[in-house]
Every structure is written in structure tokens, then in C-alpha cells.
Write a protein that holds these residues in place. Structure first.
Motif, PDB file in Angstrom:
ATOM      1  N   LEU A 184       0.808  -1.225   0.000  1.00  0.00           N
ATOM      2  CA  LEU A 184       0.000   0.000   0.000  1.00  0.00           C
ATOM      3  C   LEU A 184       0.833   1.264   0.000  1.00  0.00           C
ATOM      4  CD1 LEU A 184      -2.782  -0.979   2.583  1.00  0.00           C
ATOM      5  CD2 LEU A 184      -2.946  -0.980   0.097  1.00  0.00           C
ATOM      6  N   ALA A 185       2.172   1.134   0.138  1.00  0.00           N
ATOM      7  CA  ALA A 185       3.014   2.328   0.221  1.00  0.00           C
ATOM      8  C   ALA A 185       2.899   3.175  -1.046  1.00  0.00           C
ATOM      9  CB  ALA A 185       4.465   1.927   0.472  1.00  0.00           C
ATOM     10  N   GLU A 186       2.937   2.522  -2.200  1.00  0.00           N
ATOM     11  CA  GLU A 186       2.863   3.239  -3.472  1.00  0.00           C
ATOM     12  C   GLU A 186       1.433   3.343  -4.007  1.00  0.00           C
ATOM     13  OE1 GLU A 186       5.460   4.732  -4.646  1.00  0.00           O
ATOM     14  OE2 GLU A 186       6.760   3.923  -3.069  1.00  0.00           O
ATOM     15  N   TYR A 187       0.500   2.757  -3.279  1.00  0.00           N
ATOM     16  CA  TYR A 187      -0.889   2.788  -3.740  1.00  0.00           C
ATOM     17  C   TYR A 187      -1.511   4.139  -3.374  1.00  0.00           C
ATOM     18  CZ  TYR A 187      -5.678   1.246  -4.586  1.00  0.00           C
ATOM     19  OH  TYR A 187      -6.963   1.127  -5.054  1.00  0.00           O
ATOM     20  N   ASP A 188      -2.158   4.760  -4.326  1.00  0.00           N
ATOM     21  CA  ASP A 188      -2.699   6.107  -4.143  1.00  0.00           C
ATOM     22  C   ASP A 188      -4.007   6.040  -3.356  1.00  0.00           C
ATOM     23  OD1 ASP A 188      -3.095   8.805  -4.299  1.00  0.00           O
ATOM     24  OD2 ASP A 188      -3.944   8.766  -6.321  1.00  0.00           O
ATOM     25  N   VAL A 189      -3.937   6.479  -2.097  1.00  0.00           N
ATOM     26  CA  VAL A 189      -5.128   6.584  -1.253  1.00  0.00           C
ATOM     27  C   VAL A 189      -5.315   8.056  -0.922  1.00  0.00           C
ATOM     28  CG1 VAL A 189      -6.228   5.886   0.895  1.00  0.00           C
ATOM     29  CG2 VAL A 189      -4.715   4.289  -0.292  1.00  0.00           C
ATOM     30  N   LYS A 190      -6.516   8.573  -1.177  1.00  0.00           N
ATOM     31  CA  LYS A 190      -6.784  10.004  -0.967  1.00  0.00           C
ATOM     32  C   LYS A 190      -6.989  10.280   0.517  1.00  0.00           C
ATOM     33  CE  LYS A 190      -6.584  10.835  -5.341  1.00  0.00           C
ATOM     34  NZ  LYS A 190      -5.445  11.580  -5.906  1.00  0.00           N
ATOM     35  N   CYS A 191      -5.857  10.409   1.218  1.00  0.00           N
ATOM     36  CA  CYS A 191      -5.917  10.704   2.646  1.00  0.00           C
ATOM     37  C   CYS A 191      -4.566  11.262   3.071  1.00  0.00           C
ATOM     38  CB  CYS A 191      -6.270   9.464   3.458  1.00  0.00           C
ATOM     39  SG  CYS A 191      -5.032   8.143   3.338  1.00  0.00           S
ATOM     40  N   SER A 192      -4.475  11.666   4.322  1.00  0.00           N
ATOM     41  CA  SER A 192      -3.215  12.193   4.843  1.00  0.00           C
ATOM     42  C   SER A 192      -2.247  11.046   5.130  1.00  0.00           C
ATOM     43  CB  SER A 192      -3.469  12.999   6.117  1.00  0.00           C
ATOM     44  OG  SER A 192      -3.982  12.136   7.137  1.00  0.00           O
ATOM     45  N   ILE A 193      -0.989  11.395   5.357  1.00  0.00           N
ATOM     46  CA  ILE A 193       0.029  10.378   5.657  1.00  0.00           C
ATOM     47  C   ILE A 193      -0.303   9.647   6.957  1.00  0.00           C
ATOM     48  CG2 ILE A 193       2.469  10.024   6.189  1.00  0.00           C
ATOM     49  CD1 ILE A 193       3.123  12.410   4.424  1.00  0.00           C
ATOM     50  N   GLU A 194      -0.797  10.388   7.951  1.00  0.00           N
ATOM     51  CA  GLU A 194      -1.131   9.765   9.232  1.00  0.00           C
ATOM     52  C   GLU A 194      -2.265   8.756   9.083  1.00  0.00           C
ATOM     53  OE1 GLU A 194      -0.807  12.966   8.685  1.00  0.00           O
ATOM     54  OE2 GLU A 194       1.054  13.406   9.781  1.00  0.00           O
ATOM     55  N   VAL A 195      -3.278   9.138   8.320  1.00  0.00           N
ATOM     56  CA  VAL A 195      -4.421   8.229   8.114  1.00  0.00           C
ATOM     57  C   VAL A 195      -3.983   6.982   7.359  1.00  0.00           C
ATOM     58  CG1 VAL A 195      -6.652   7.970   6.977  1.00  0.00           C
ATOM     59  CG2 VAL A 195      -6.125  10.066   8.213  1.00  0.00           C
ATOM     60  N   LYS A 196      -3.110   7.145   6.360  1.00  0.00           N
ATOM     61  CA  LYS A 196      -2.634   5.995   5.601  1.00  0.00           C
ATOM     62  C   LYS A 196      -1.819   5.060   6.487  1.00  0.00           C
ATOM     63  CE  LYS A 196      -0.657   4.742   1.152  1.00  0.00           C
ATOM     64  NZ  LYS A 196      -0.065   5.225  -0.123  1.00  0.00           N
ATOM     65  N   LYS A 197      -1.024   5.628   7.391  1.00  0.00           N
ATOM     66  CA  LYS A 197      -0.253   4.814   8.320  1.00  0.00           C
ATOM     67  C   LYS A 197      -1.170   4.003   9.222  1.00  0.00           C
ATOM     68  CE  LYS A 197       3.332   5.143  11.883  1.00  0.00           C
ATOM     69  NZ  LYS A 197       4.180   6.059  12.690  1.00  0.00           N
ATOM     70  N   GLU A 198      -2.230   4.635   9.706  1.00  0.00           N
ATOM     71  CA  GLU A 198      -3.202   3.925  10.542  1.00  0.00           C
ATOM     72  C   GLU A 198      -3.942   2.847   9.750  1.00  0.00           C
ATOM     73  OE1 GLU A 198      -5.739   6.870  12.178  1.00  0.00           O
ATOM     74  OE2 GLU A 198      -4.194   7.722  13.498  1.00  0.00           O
ATOM     75  N   LEU A 199      -4.205   3.128   8.467  1.00  0.00           N
ATOM     76  CA  LEU A 199      -4.848   2.134   7.601  1.00  0.00           C
ATOM     77  C   LEU A 199      -3.970   0.892   7.471  1.00  0.00           C
ATOM     78  CD1 LEU A 199      -6.877   1.156   5.423  1.00  0.00           C
ATOM     79  CD2 LEU A 199      -5.552   2.484   3.751  1.00  0.00           C
ATOM     80  N   ILE A 200      -2.661   1.096   7.242  1.00  0.00           N
ATOM     81  CA  ILE A 200      -1.734  -0.028   7.089  1.00  0.00           C
ATOM     82  C   ILE A 200      -1.667  -0.848   8.374  1.00  0.00           C
ATOM     83  CG2 ILE A 200       0.718  -0.585   6.820  1.00  0.00           C
ATOM     84  CD1 ILE A 200       0.889   1.795   4.845  1.00  0.00           C
ATOM     85  N   GLU A 201      -1.602  -0.167   9.506  1.00  0.00           N
ATOM     86  CA  GLU A 201      -1.559  -0.880  10.788  1.00  0.00           C
ATOM     87  C   GLU A 201      -2.857  -1.634  11.047  1.00  0.00           C
ATOM     88  OE1 GLU A 201      -0.611   1.946  13.783  1.00  0.00           O
ATOM     89  OE2 GLU A 201       1.499   2.172  13.167  1.00  0.00           O
ATOM     90  N   THR A 202      -3.963  -1.045  10.629  1.00  0.00           N
ATOM     91  CA  THR A 202      -5.264  -1.704  10.817  1.00  0.00           C
ATOM     92  C   THR A 202      -5.352  -2.995  10.008  1.00  0.00           C
ATOM     93  OG1 THR A 202      -6.332   0.431  11.199  1.00  0.00           O
ATOM     94  CG2 THR A 202      -7.760  -1.419  10.617  1.00  0.00           C
ATOM     95  N   MET A 203      -4.765  -2.989   8.817  1.00  0.00           N
ATOM     96  CA  MET A 203      -4.742  -4.201   7.997  1.00  0.00           C
ATOM     97  C   MET A 203      -4.099  -5.353   8.762  1.00  0.00           C
ATOM     98  SD  MET A 203      -5.968  -3.935   4.846  1.00  0.00           S
ATOM     99  CE  MET A 203      -6.402  -2.737   3.601  1.00  0.00           C
ATOM    100  N   GLY A 204      -2.912  -5.080   9.334  1.00  0.00           N
ATOM    101  CA  GLY A 204      -2.217  -6.123  10.094  1.00  0.00           C
ATOM    102  C   GLY A 204      -2.986  -6.550  11.329  1.00  0.00           C
ATOM    103  N   LEU A 205      -3.599  -5.581  12.013  1.00  0.00           N
ATOM    104  CA  LEU A 205      -4.357  -5.896  13.228  1.00  0.00           C
ATOM    105  C   LEU A 205      -5.577  -6.757  12.919  1.00  0.00           C
ATOM    106  CD1 LEU A 205      -4.195  -2.439  15.065  1.00  0.00           C
ATOM    107  CD2 LEU A 205      -2.943  -4.529  15.647  1.00  0.00           C
ATOM    108  N   ILE A 206      -6.227  -6.481  11.799  1.00  0.00           N
ATOM    109  CA  ILE A 206      -7.399  -7.277  11.415  1.00  0.00           C
ATOM    110  C   ILE A 206      -7.006  -8.731  11.174  1.00  0.00           C
ATOM    111  CG2 ILE A 206      -9.092  -7.653   9.583  1.00  0.00           C
ATOM    112  CD1 ILE A 206      -9.296  -4.622   9.296  1.00  0.00           C
ATOM    113  N   GLN A 207      -5.912  -8.939  10.395  1.00  0.00           N
ATOM    114  CA  GLN A 207      -5.466 -10.304  10.112  1.00  0.00           C
ATOM    115  C   GLN A 207      -5.049 -11.021  11.394  1.00  0.00           C
ATOM    116  OE1 GLN A 207      -5.612 -11.995   7.443  1.00  0.00           O
ATOM    117  NE2 GLN A 207      -4.154 -13.702   7.656  1.00  0.00           N
ATOM    118  N   ASP A 208      -4.332 -10.328  12.253  1.00  0.00           N
ATOM    119  CA  ASP A 208      -3.900 -10.934  13.517  1.00  0.00           C
ATOM    120  C   ASP A 208      -5.100 -11.261  14.400  1.00  0.00           C
ATOM    121  OD1 ASP A 208      -1.477 -11.593  15.198  1.00  0.00           O
ATOM    122  OD2 ASP A 208      -2.506 -10.216  16.567  1.00  0.00           O
TER     123      ASP A 208
END
Length: 273
Positions: free
Chosen positions: A171-195
Motif C-alpha cells: 500500500l506504500a505506493e498505492y494512491d489513497v486520498k488521505c493524509s500520511i497519518e491516516v494511511k499509516k493507521e490504515l496499514i496498521e489496521t490491515m495487520g491488526l485485522i489479520q492478527d
């Protein structure tokens, strides 16, 4: 879970060559036998280290496992080579055997045993099977060589940090229309959901004694699914926004036209007054 990738990496480090069957609609037992011949010749005659990667997705016919069971149990597959093929193999191995075992007479039986010993030494079979479902258990009971002839490596679930790192990679290079902080939280949420899903699977087993597996492949599918849904919804919203902007432009144009007509009307009223 990286079984095949890790196998290819280990093969490269060991200086071996990897081989995997090319599955087609017409692939059958005869094709498997032909592939085994190539592997046996490469490992037994040429002395080249080979890694045969065989996955459960490639088991088109359960009879395939009977041959794999023989390879893993004894290294010998009955009636694999015709008599003329064996004679050709023996003739190629005579100088090699004389150099390595000068005191052994090059009889057909000795040459064949030497051929098999080189196959066992140079050919390594890697079974990339998933424990999900009853097939793995039933196949293990029916073909015991799949267990007794292998060193079993269980691939555990990925840790939370690894899950977040994988999500960041995709997702680092994937264009998501949001701020850097929100994108970071999105990435962490992905891992938390799988775990969290993996933890729920463990709780489900402890409560109901039924295994439910969630694999890293499921995680990759989850990430790809998110990207597909996001792209689809983003395009859908953009299309709706475009239509709305077009409608607003028409309203503005209509409002301007009404204002212009109102001015003309005032002028006309004065003229008729």
C-alpha cells in the motif's frame, strides 16, 4: 505462507536447479512419468542437484501421489524406464562409476544401484501442502511416505509486525486520498485485522475443537480485495461527483440565463410602459 518462495531461495543458495510440473488440462500420469524421467536422468546421470517442488494444487489425479510415495519411500519408481533406456543410462554411468568406485564391477545391477544412489543423493522433493481440510489427513494415511519420507516444516502464522510490513509494502505506493497519518493507521489496521482473525481461529478451535485456518495467502487476498473495492468505489464516487458538478454547472448556467432574462424583462416593461 512462502513455502515455494523459501524453497526456491534455498535451492539457489545450494546451487541446485528447481523443477515444477507445468499443469495443463491434458496433463496425466504419463506426463508425470516423463517429468520424473527427466529428473532422474538429471540427478542420477548428470549428478546435478535438483529440487522438485510439488504442491497440492498440482495433484490433478490421486494416482500422482502413489508415484511420489515411491520416490520418497525408496527412491525407485517401478517401470519408470524401459530396458533400452536403462541400457543407455548404464553405458553413460560406467566411466563415472569406475572413477568413483574402481573396485566395483560395472554389472547392470551394480550400475542401476549406483544410479539410484545418485538420484537419492541429488534429487530433493519438496511437498508444499496446506493442512486445511481433510485431504491432507486422508492423503497422509493413504500414502505414508508423504510423512515418513519427509522432514516436516510447519509454517506458523506471521507475527503482527510482519503483517504490517507486508501491508506497507503493497500500500506504500498505492494512491489513497488521505493524509500520511491516516494511511499509516490504515496499514496498521490491515495487520491488526489479520492478527485478530488468527486469534479468533484459535479461540474457535479451543471452544468447538474445529480447525479454521487463515493463511498469509488469505491476507494477500484481503489486501488485494481492499485495493479493488477502493478503486471501484473511488471511480464510482468520482463519476457521481462529475455528474453532480455537471448538474451544478447547468444550474449556474440556468440561473445566469434567468438573471439575464429578468434584466431584459425589466427593459421591455419600461419600453411598454
Amino acid at each position: 505462507s512462502g513455502k515455494q518462495s523459501l524453497t526456491r531461495l534455498a535451492t539457489f543458495i545450494a546451487g541446485y536447479k528447481s523443477f515444477q510440473i507445468t499443469l495443463t488440462r491434458s496433463y496425466n500420469t504419463n506426463n508425470l512419468m516423463d517429468d520424473l524421467k527427466v529428473l532422474y536422468r538429471t540427478a542420477g546421470v548428470q549428478g546435478q542437484g535438483m529440487t522438485f517442488i510439488f504442491t497440492d494444487n498440482e495433484i490433478k489425479d490421486e494416482n500422482f501421489l502413489e508415484y511420489m510415495n515411491n520416490v520418497l519411500s525408496s527412491g525407485e519408481v517401478s517401470n519408470l524406464f524401459a530396458r533400452d533406456e536403462l541400457d543407455e543410462i548404464n553405458s553413460e554411468l560406467i566411466p563415472v562409476m569406475k572413477k568413483e568406485h574402481p573396485r566395483v564391477a560395472p554389472t547392470p545391477e551394480a550400475l542401476y544401484n549406483y544410479f539410484l544412489s545418485r538420484v537419492r543423493q541429488n534429487l530433493h522433493v519438496v511437498l508444499c501442502f496446506s493442512p486445511v481440510g481433510e485431504k491432507f489427513r486422508n492423503r497422509s494415511l493413504k500414502f505414508p511416505g508423504l510423512i515418513s519420507g519427509c522432514t516436516m516444516d510447519w509454517f506458523s502464522r506471521w507475527p503482527k509486525d510482519a503483517l504490517i510490513a507486508v501491508a506497507k509494502h503493497f500500500l506504500a505506493e498505492y494512491d489513497v486520498k488521505c493524509s500520511i497519518e491516516v494511511k499509516k493507521e490504515l496499514i496498521e489496521t490491515m495487520g491488526l485485522i489479520q492478527d485478530g482473525v488468527a486469534e479468533t481461529c484459535v479461540d474457535y478451535f479451543n471452544r468447538y475443537r474445529r480447525s479454521t485456518h487463515v493463511t498469509p495467502k488469505s491476507y494477500l487476498s484481503f489486501i488485494n480485495g481492499y485495493k479493488e473495492v477502493y478503486t471501484s468505489k473511488y471511480e464510482e464516487i468520482n463519476e457521481l461527483a462529475k455528474r453532480m458538478n455537471t448538474g451544478l454547472d447547468k444550474l449556474v448556467e440556468a440561473s445566469a440565463s434567468v438573471a439575464e432574462l429578468s434584466k431584459e424583462l425589466v427593459v421591455k416593461e419600461k419600453e411598454f410602459a
